[in-house]
Design a protein around this motif. Structure first.
Motif, PDB file in Angstrom:
ATOM      1  N   GLY A 103       0.956  -1.043   0.150  1.00 30.31           N
ATOM      2  CA  GLY A 103       0.355   0.004   0.052  1.00 30.31           C
ATOM      3  C   GLY A 103       0.575   1.206   0.039  1.00 30.31           C
ATOM      4  N   PRO A 104       0.465   1.985   0.550  1.00 33.53           N
ATOM      5  CA  PRO A 104       1.125   3.575   0.729  1.00 33.53           C
ATOM      6  C   PRO A 104       1.886   3.672   1.944  1.00 33.53           C
ATOM      7  CG  PRO A 104      -0.925   3.683   1.185  1.00 33.53           C
ATOM      8  CD  PRO A 104      -0.786   2.773   1.322  1.00 33.53           C
ATOM      9  N   ASP A 105       2.699   2.866   2.287  1.00 34.71           N
ATOM     10  CA  ASP A 105       3.643   2.344   3.278  1.00 34.71           C
ATOM     11  C   ASP A 105       5.353   3.207   2.725  1.00 34.71           C
ATOM     12  OD1 ASP A 105       4.990   1.880   5.386  1.00 34.71           O
ATOM     13  OD2 ASP A 105       4.892   0.009   5.235  1.00 34.71           O
ATOM     14  N   ILE A 106       5.679   4.674   2.731  1.00 33.30           N
ATOM     15  CA  ILE A 106       6.878   4.839   1.859  1.00 33.30           C
ATOM     16  C   ILE A 106       8.419   4.077   2.957  1.00 33.30           C
ATOM     17  CG2 ILE A 106       5.787   7.188   2.540  1.00 33.30           C
ATOM     18  CD1 ILE A 106       8.481   5.901  -0.424  1.00 33.30           C
ATOM     19  N   THR A 107       7.528   5.070   3.837  1.00 36.67           N
ATOM     20  CA  THR A 107       8.705   4.742   5.164  1.00 36.67           C
ATOM     21  C   THR A 107       9.092   4.025   5.628  1.00 36.67           C
ATOM     22  OG1 THR A 107       6.404   5.805   6.554  1.00 36.67           O
ATOM     23  CG2 THR A 107       8.656   5.045   7.712  1.00 36.67           C
ATOM     24  N   HIS A 108       8.174   2.579   4.425  1.00 37.79           N
ATOM     25  CA  HIS A 108       8.951   0.753   5.327  1.00 37.79           C
ATOM     26  C   HIS A 108      10.881   1.385   3.999  1.00 37.79           C
ATOM     27  CE1 HIS A 108      10.760  -3.185   5.172  1.00 37.79           C
ATOM     28  NE2 HIS A 108      10.139  -2.820   4.063  1.00 37.79           N
ATOM     29  N   TYR A 140       6.696   6.224  -6.901  1.00 41.00           N
ATOM     30  CA  TYR A 140       5.093   6.418  -7.016  1.00 41.00           C
ATOM     31  C   TYR A 140       4.626   5.541  -7.022  1.00 41.00           C
ATOM     32  CZ  TYR A 140       8.073   8.405 -11.415  1.00 41.00           C
ATOM     33  OH  TYR A 140       9.041   8.698 -11.956  1.00 41.00           O
ATOM     34  N   TYR A 141       3.024   5.860  -6.887  1.00 39.23           N
ATOM     35  CA  TYR A 141       2.124   4.760  -5.865  1.00 39.23           C
ATOM     36  C   TYR A 141       1.373   4.446  -7.183  1.00 39.23           C
ATOM     37  CZ  TYR A 141      -1.671   2.402  -3.183  1.00 39.23           C
ATOM     38  OH  TYR A 141      -2.821   1.750  -3.203  1.00 39.23           O
ATOM     39  N   PHE A 142       0.991   2.906  -7.725  1.00 40.51           N
ATOM     40  CA  PHE A 142       0.198   2.690  -9.023  1.00 40.51           C
ATOM     41  C   PHE A 142      -1.064   1.689  -8.058  1.00 40.51           C
ATOM     42  CE2 PHE A 142       3.392   3.069 -11.033  1.00 40.51           C
ATOM     43  CZ  PHE A 142       3.197   4.418 -11.518  1.00 40.51           C
ATOM     44  N   LYS A 143      -2.395   1.995  -8.101  1.00 35.70           N
ATOM     45  CA  LYS A 143      -3.420   1.209  -7.769  1.00 35.70           C
ATOM     46  C   LYS A 143      -3.633   0.072  -8.944  1.00 35.70           C
ATOM     47  CE  LYS A 143      -8.254   0.763  -7.112  1.00 35.70           C
ATOM     48  NZ  LYS A 143      -8.951  -0.350  -7.382  1.00 35.70           N
ATOM     49  N   TYR A 162      10.819   4.900  -5.794  1.00 33.36           N
ATOM     50  CA  TYR A 162      10.646   4.101  -5.066  1.00 33.36           C
ATOM     51  C   TYR A 162       8.329   3.895  -6.072  1.00 33.36           C
ATOM     52  CZ  TYR A 162      14.035   5.136  -2.034  1.00 33.36           C
ATOM     53  OH  TYR A 162      14.640   5.712  -0.998  1.00 33.36           O
ATOM     54  N   ILE A 163       9.090   2.559  -6.095  1.00 31.51           N
ATOM     55  CA  ILE A 163       7.824   1.836  -6.207  1.00 31.51           C
ATOM     56  C   ILE A 163       6.683   1.495  -6.288  1.00 31.51           C
ATOM     57  CG2 ILE A 163       6.733   0.463  -8.439  1.00 31.51           C
ATOM     58  CD1 ILE A 163       9.714   1.387  -9.852  1.00 31.51           C
ATOM     59  N   LEU A 164       5.906   1.639  -5.530  1.00 33.04           N
ATOM     60  CA  LEU A 164       4.756   1.503  -4.812  1.00 33.04           C
ATOM     61  C   LEU A 164       3.376   0.740  -5.115  1.00 33.04           C
ATOM     62  CD1 LEU A 164       6.767   2.974  -2.795  1.00 33.04           C
ATOM     63  CD2 LEU A 164       4.305   3.075  -1.074  1.00 33.04           C
ATOM     64  N   LEU A 173       2.096  12.014   1.637  1.00 31.27           N
ATOM     65  CA  LEU A 173       2.543  12.944   2.271  1.00 31.27           C
ATOM     66  C   LEU A 173       2.342  12.456   3.326  1.00 31.27           C
ATOM     67  CD1 LEU A 173       0.036  15.541  -0.343  1.00 31.27           C
ATOM     68  CD2 LEU A 173       2.611  14.914  -0.406  1.00 31.27           C
ATOM     69  N   LEU A 174       1.891  12.918   4.258  1.00 28.78           N
ATOM     70  CA  LEU A 174       2.378  12.538   5.592  1.00 28.78           C
ATOM     71  C   LEU A 174       3.546  12.131   6.112  1.00 28.78           C
ATOM     72  CD1 LEU A 174      -0.462  12.028   8.365  1.00 28.78           C
ATOM     73  CD2 LEU A 174       1.785  11.592   8.738  1.00 28.78           C
ATOM     74  N   GLN A 175       3.420  10.665   5.657  1.00 31.14           N
ATOM     75  CA  GLN A 175       4.801   9.879   5.515  1.00 31.14           C
ATOM     76  C   GLN A 175       6.055  10.623   5.326  1.00 31.14           C
ATOM     77  OE1 GLN A 175       4.528   5.540   5.117  1.00 31.14           O
ATOM     78  NE2 GLN A 175       2.696   6.254   4.650  1.00 31.14           N
TER      79      GLN A 175
END
Length: 371
Positions: free
Chosen positions: A100-105, A237-240, A116-118, A180-182
């Motif tokens: 999911g939208p977990d960029i922190t990890h 980048y985040y893709f559904k 980073y491709i999420l 954005l928050l992370q």
């Protein structure tokens, strides 16, 4: 003439609410990120008055308190561990499916990467306009965002089904704002935010107005450019995406080309619902096995798929059985290897483990690429 111009503005604002096209309503994504992270907002900002509201002060205290605890228990130990054990070779692209939208990890494991491709099942969304923020809707959705982040800080992963249910149709509680928050909490500055799509050649392009009429033919996503304190620019980048075989080979086949264009890439998996243990996600599994480096827990690629002549595996932590909802994914061989080869308990929670002593990680590197 004025009437036609007004109609055009309304139409464009409908399809591109994050652009807003009205200077009086436009907000920088960095402002939104800092607001959601409970960080300082300049007095001249349109958002400053919101920071004086009682409900926002409560939200800010919750986010900051939970973040400091998470930073102490997870972030700092994970950074130290990653610096010590993850190979130092240059890694430009990191692939993080099923998170999911977990960029922190991935940022903690691979802080020097450029891209980073999420991907996940959650709707990407776009960031909220000032008019929407002023409405009462903001208060209720801020509370939903707070609940989501509290779970993330406690369990160290996002709960997909909850996010899908609550993010549908949400103006604030969506993948865009969670990202954005992370980034703001991690002290990155946001440079830009764009809606994007993947073309047939696997190139990520900015989404234009006319693409809204053919969105079912596209793999949609968002792109956020951000910068660290040393002025190094990165992109997430985040893709559904539903990564099941038949959809990855048809509707989202251009995504496969994105990864090919970025070889060799690193992959990380965490709390990945054990889908790579099944035949229904074999295409995804094959893509992951083209990585030069994989960092995962037992919910990722089963070790039976790893050719010992090709891969070198370092074991960390403890493994006795899979997460209780997936008993069919037990790996007896992994039990043996963890007992014999583990370098000790992890100093942080990883994946489904409720405690550090219940977590496990494998660093799997392609011998010919990562020595």
């Amino acid at each position: 003439m004025k009437k036609k111009f007004k109609q055009v503005i309304i139409l464009l604002s409908f399809y591109f609410p994050f652009l807003l096209l009205s200077c009086s309503q436009y907000l920088e994504p960095d402002e939104i990120a800092n607001l959601l992270a409970g960080k300082s907002i300049q007095q001249e900002s349109k958002l400053f008055s919101l920071t004086k509201q009682k409900y926002y002060k409560q939200y800010k205290q919750s986010i900051q308190t939970n973040w400091q605890q998470y930073k102490k228990n997870t972030i700092i130990p994970k950074i130290v561990w990653a610096r010590k054990f993850i190979p130092k070779q240059s890694i430009k692209t990191v692939f993080y499916p099923l998170g999911g939208p977990d960029i922190t990890h991935p940022l903690l494991l691979f802080p020097d990467a450029n891209y980073y491709i999420l991907c996940g099942l959650e709707i990407p969304g776009s960031f909220m306009s000032f008019d929407k923020i002023k409405q009462k809707l903001f208060k209720s959705e801020l509370f939903l965002l707070q609940e989501t982040m509290e779970f993330r800080f406690k369990k160290t992963y996002f709960r997909t089904l909850d996010l899908i249910d609550s993010l549908t149709g949400s103006e604030l509680h969506n993948a865009a704002h969670i990202l954005l928050l992370q980034l703001a909490l991690l002290d990155y500055s946001i440079i830009s935010f764009q809606k994007v799509y993947i073309n047939a050649k696997g190139i990520i392009k900015k989404k234009q107005l006319y693409h809204s009429f053919i969105k079912n033919r596209l793999t949609d996503g968002i792109a956020i450019s951000f910068m660290n304190q040393h002025k190094k620019v990165k992109q997430v980048y985040y893709f559904k995406l539903n990564l099941v075989n038949h959809l990855l080979k048809t509707k989202h086949k251009s995504f496969i080309q994105v990864l090919k264009n970025n070889e060799p890439y690193a992959t990380t998996l965490k709390a990945a619902v054990y889908v790579n243990h099944t035949k229904y996600f074999s295409t995804l599994r094959d893509l992951i096995l083209k990585s030069g480096l994989i960092v995962q827990d037992d919910s990722g690629i089963p070790i039976s798929f790893l050719n010992k002549k090709k891969w070198h595996i370092s074991y960390f932590g403890y493994y006795k059985k899979p997460f209780f909802q997936f008993p069919q994914c037990h790996q007896p061989e992994l039990v043996t290897f963890m007992k014999q080869k583990s370098k000790g308990f992890l100093p942080f929670i990883y994946g489904y483990g409720s405690f550090t002593k219940h977590s496990n990680v494998m660093i799997i590197r392609w011998k010919s690429i990562f020595k």
